[in-house]
Design a protein around this motif. Structure first.
Motif, mmCIF file in Angstrom:
data_model
loop_
_atom_site.group_PDB
_atom_site.id
_atom_site.type_symbol
_atom_site.label_atom_id
_atom_site.label_comp_id
_atom_site.label_asym_id
_atom_site.label_seq_id
_atom_site.Cartn_x
_atom_site.Cartn_y
_atom_site.Cartn_z
ATOM 1 N N ILE A 157 39.584 46.113 -74.951
ATOM 2 C CA ILE A 157 38.463 46.670 -74.186
ATOM 3 C C ILE A 157 38.995 47.613 -73.113
ATOM 4 O O ILE A 157 38.466 48.702 -72.907
ATOM 5 N N PHE A 158 40.071 47.209 -72.446
ATOM 6 C CA PHE A 158 40.680 48.076 -71.434
ATOM 7 C C PHE A 158 41.170 49.376 -72.066
ATOM 8 O O PHE A 158 40.962 50.456 -71.511
ATOM 9 N N ILE A 199 49.227 51.997 -56.022
ATOM 10 C CA ILE A 199 49.799 50.656 -56.226
ATOM 11 C C ILE A 199 48.785 49.748 -56.925
ATOM 12 O O ILE A 199 49.098 49.185 -57.980
ATOM 13 N N PRO A 200 47.572 49.588 -56.393
ATOM 14 C CA PRO A 200 46.619 48.722 -57.127
ATOM 15 C C PRO A 200 46.197 49.311 -58.471
ATOM 16 O O PRO A 200 45.934 48.566 -59.420
ATOM 17 N N ILE A 201 46.168 50.623 -58.571
ATOM 18 C CA ILE A 201 45.816 51.252 -59.854
ATOM 19 C C ILE A 201 46.874 50.905 -60.904
ATOM 20 O O ILE A 201 46.555 50.473 -62.014
ATOM 21 N N GLY A 202 48.137 51.089 -60.554
ATOM 22 C CA GLY A 202 49.226 50.760 -61.478
ATOM 23 C C GLY A 202 49.246 49.279 -61.819
ATOM 24 O O GLY A 202 49.406 48.908 -62.994
ATOM 25 N N TYR A 203 49.058 48.437 -60.815
ATOM 26 C CA TYR A 203 49.032 46.994 -61.061
ATOM 27 C C TYR A 203 47.914 46.634 -62.022
ATOM 28 O O TYR A 203 48.107 45.865 -62.967
ATOM 29 N N PHE A 204 46.730 47.223 -61.798
ATOM 30 C CA PHE A 204 45.580 46.953 -62.655
ATOM 31 C C PHE A 204 45.870 47.343 -64.102
ATOM 32 O O PHE A 204 45.564 46.585 -65.031
ATOM 33 N N ILE A 205 46.470 48.489 -64.306
ATOM 34 C CA ILE A 205 46.794 48.941 -65.669
ATOM 35 C C ILE A 205 47.770 47.974 -66.332
ATOM 36 O O ILE A 205 47.549 47.512 -67.461
ATOM 37 N N PHE A 206 48.851 47.640 -65.643
ATOM 38 C CA PHE A 206 49.841 46.736 -66.231
ATOM 39 C C PHE A 206 49.256 45.349 -66.480
ATOM 40 O O PHE A 206 49.533 44.723 -67.504
#
Length: 117
Positions: free
Chosen positions: A68-69, A50-57
């Motif tokens: 940069i991302f 969940i936080p990984i997906g949120y971070f990507i979006f």
């Protein structure tokens, strides 16, 4: 072929890999998670995304430096491929079929080509 095409294709391969990772019980490979029951390992593995997906979006839509991302994520895709190669002989590694490796290698190749082009 634009760099965005390769980047988003790489993300697509990575997302498909993460779906496949549930089928292959990838948490059995991770130190710590491998000590848990299947039920708890799967729960923590899924909830961690969940936080990984949120971070990507968030990085792609709301950050001030999505380029940069994108570069960092391309590098991550390459490191991720190397990690899977290192853990290839792990006794609990279930990423053995062509479909799993299509996702893993496809993501890595997209990351590499996106960095080059």
């Amino acid at each position: 072929m634009s760099a965005s095409f390769l980047f988003f294709l790489g993300i697509t391969f990575f997302v498909l890999h993460e779906i496949d990772a549930v089928r292959c019980k990838e948490w059995h490979i991770f130190p710590g998670l491998s000590q848990l029951s299947d039920l708890w390992g799967k729960r923590i593995f899924l909830l961690a995304h969940i936080p990984i997906g949120y971070f990507i979006f968030w990085q792609l839509t709301a950050s001030e430096s999505p380029e940069i991302f994108k570069t960092g994520f391309d590098v991550f895709l390459l490191i991720h491929l190397v990690a899977h190669l290192v853990y290839l002989k792990h006794v609990k590694n279930q990423f053995k079929d062509w479909i799993s490796w299509t996702f893993i290698v496809g993501a890595g190749i997209c990351g590499l080509f996106d960095l080059i082009f």
